[in-house]
Design an enzyme around this catalytic site. Structure first.
Site, short mmCIF file in Angstrom:
data_model
loop_
_atom_site.label_atom_id
_atom_site.label_comp_id
_atom_site.label_asym_id
_atom_site.label_seq_id
_atom_site.Cartn_x
_atom_site.Cartn_y
_atom_site.Cartn_z
N GLY A 153 -57.13 36.79 57.37
CA GLY A 153 -56.69 36.66 59.17
C GLY A 153 -55.03 35.56 59.04
CB ILE A 154 -53.91 33.82 61.82
CG1 ILE A 154 -54.66 34.74 63.16
CG2 ILE A 154 -52.53 33.28 62.37
CD1 ILE A 154 -55.59 33.57 64.44
N GLY A 155 -53.62 33.11 58.74
CA GLY A 155 -52.62 32.61 57.93
C GLY A 155 -52.15 32.77 56.24
CE1 TYR A 194 -62.82 27.08 65.79
CE2 TYR A 194 -62.34 27.76 68.44
CZ TYR A 194 -62.22 28.26 67.59
OH TYR A 194 -60.35 28.59 67.17
CB ALA A 250 -52.80 30.85 53.33
CG ASN A 251 -58.95 33.11 51.70
OD1 ASN A 251 -58.96 31.67 52.28
ND2 ASN A 251 -60.25 33.66 52.34
CB SER A 284 -58.01 27.39 69.70
OG SER A 284 -58.51 28.74 70.62
#
Ligand SMILES: NC(=O)c1ccc[n+]([C@@H]2O[C@H](COP(=O)([O-])OP(=O)(O)OC[C@H]3O[C@@H](n4cnc5c(N)ncnc54)[C@H](OP(=O)(O)O)[C@@H]3O)[C@@H](O)[C@H]2O)c1
Ligand SMILES: *[C@@H]1O[C@H](CO)[C@@H](O)[C@H](O)[C@H]1NC(C)=O
Ligand SMILES: *[C@@H]1O[C@H](CO)[C@@H](O)[C@H](O)[C@H]1NC(C)=O
Length: 325
Positions: free
Chosen positions: A48-50, A204, A45-46, A179
């Site tokens: 981007g999206i999170g 990935y 969560a630090n 994704s």
């Protein structure tokens, strides 16, 4: 001066209009559901999206635990989020250490959570890594990094937290950030850890396909536990995810494409927020979403693969956790 008014300004205007048009096609989570009294965990969560998911959950009054591998970055993110809500002095955002590349770290994190909380209402499995395919990176336990972090770490984390998620007062939700690239993935049950994978196989994408198989099997296994499971594709989002694969000159090539096709992290967070909050989804579980709607994957899924992936993942975890104890 004349060229400015005749060419440059109209060009800018057209570009901006195209961008606005593109943006109008990307769905927004429209509900205003509040999350008072709910406790949420967001992994990675630090940034981007999170980060955007965590911020929105806080805006809706949830208590949010930012589960990050780097505690200093987690503290920074908590401060940034608090600063966004000066009118809400009682915001609860909690930084906690979780390194998904170490099953012991996952175990320790879950133990800490269990010591401090009786129930968890939202688990957002967001953290992820993407490395170039020709670069083989391993987790601390020796697993291929995409498999280890994107799939196995989250698999273990979720299972460790099932008891807290399963409470009979209200349904809890697990949201798994997959994704659209899962459509290019494949699962080799005889080589989950990709020891013998071809150089160009997309590790990935494989891990993102595992995310979806995991969500389907988890949904099946939690049907009677009052837990709903959702997986989602955020779209193509401008974040640091591809920092290990991108070289400086790529920025010049990617910039124009990014301008037309890439979402901001906030835009990329919308479907996950929708899955976490939307009342209309309360009876759905095990499905895949994109742009705040169902998404029909091109993949044909087989129950057998989901079950085998689950069993093999359990075996792999047991081999690590028993060995060290
Ligand atoms: N960006 C896209 O276009 C896109 C498209 C489809 C799906 N996704 C998915 O969206 C999710 C979020 O990615 P993002 O685009 O927001 O990228 P990002 O900004 O790089 O965020 C990834 C997060 O995961 C964390 N992380 C990485 N390894 C970890 C580990 N071992 N333990 C705990 N946390 C770890 C990172 O922490 P650090 O800051 O410490 O590295 C970071 O907070 C990923 O699951 C990704 O696969 C992204
Ligand atoms: C909730 O759980 C408790 C303890 O497990 C049980 O006694 C009770 O009957 C359950 N209530 C409902 C509505 O399921
Ligand atoms: C979910 O199911 C319950 C019980 O069958 C029903 O009352 C409720 O309306 C359903 N919710 C939605 C959004 O369909």
């Amino acid at each position: 001066m004349l060229s400015l008014t005749y060419y440059v300004l109209p060009t800018i205007l057209v570009l901006v209009l195209i961008r606005k048009y593109r943006e109008s096609k990307w769905a927004k989570c429209k509900n205003k559901v509040k999350l008072n009294g709910k406790i949420a965990i967001v992994t990675g969560a630090n940034s981007g999206i999170g980060f955007e998911i965590a911020k929105e959950l806080v805006a809706r009054n949830a208590q949010v635990i930012l589960a990050c591998r780097n505690l200093a970055k987690a503290y920074e993110a908590c401060d940034l989020i608090k600063n966004c809500f000066p009118e809400k002095p009682d915001v609860v955002v909690i930084p906690m250490e979780l390194d998904l590349a170490s099953l012991y770290s996952v175990k320790k994190f879950a133990e800490n959570i269990k010591k401090q909380y009786k129930e968890i209402h939202l688990l957002i499995n967001n953290a992820g890594v993407s490395f170039p395919n020709n670069k083989r990176v391993e987790t601390k336990d020796g697993f291929e990094v995409h498999f280890g972090v994107n799939h196995l770490g989250h698999f273990y984390l979720t299972n460790q937290l099932l008891e807290l998620l399963s409470n009979n007062k209200s349904a809890s939700r697990v949201v798994i950030i997959a994704s659209s690239l899962h459509e290019r993935g494949e699962i080799n049950l005889n080589d989950l850890n990709s020891l013998h994978a071809k150089k160009k196989s997309n590790l990935y994408a494989n891990s993102k396909l595992m995310n979806i198989y995991f969500s389907q099997e988890l949904a099946k296994r939690t049907k009677l536990k009052n837990i709903q499971v959702y997986s989602c594709c955020p779209g193509w989002v401008y974040t640091g995810l591809f920092r290990y694969s991108i070289k400086w000159y790529h920025y010049f090539i990617v910039a124009p494409i990014a301008f037309f096709f890439m979402r901001s992290p906030r835009q990329g967070a919308q479907t996950a927020i929708y899955c976490a909050t939307e009342p209309a989804l309360e009876n759905e579980t095990g499905l895949l979403y994109r742009d705040c709607n169902h998404y029909n994957s091109r993949v044909i899924f087989y129950d057998g693969i989901a079950e085998k992936l689950w069993e093999e993942s359990e075996n792999m975890i047991n081999s690590v956790i028993k060995k060290g104890a």
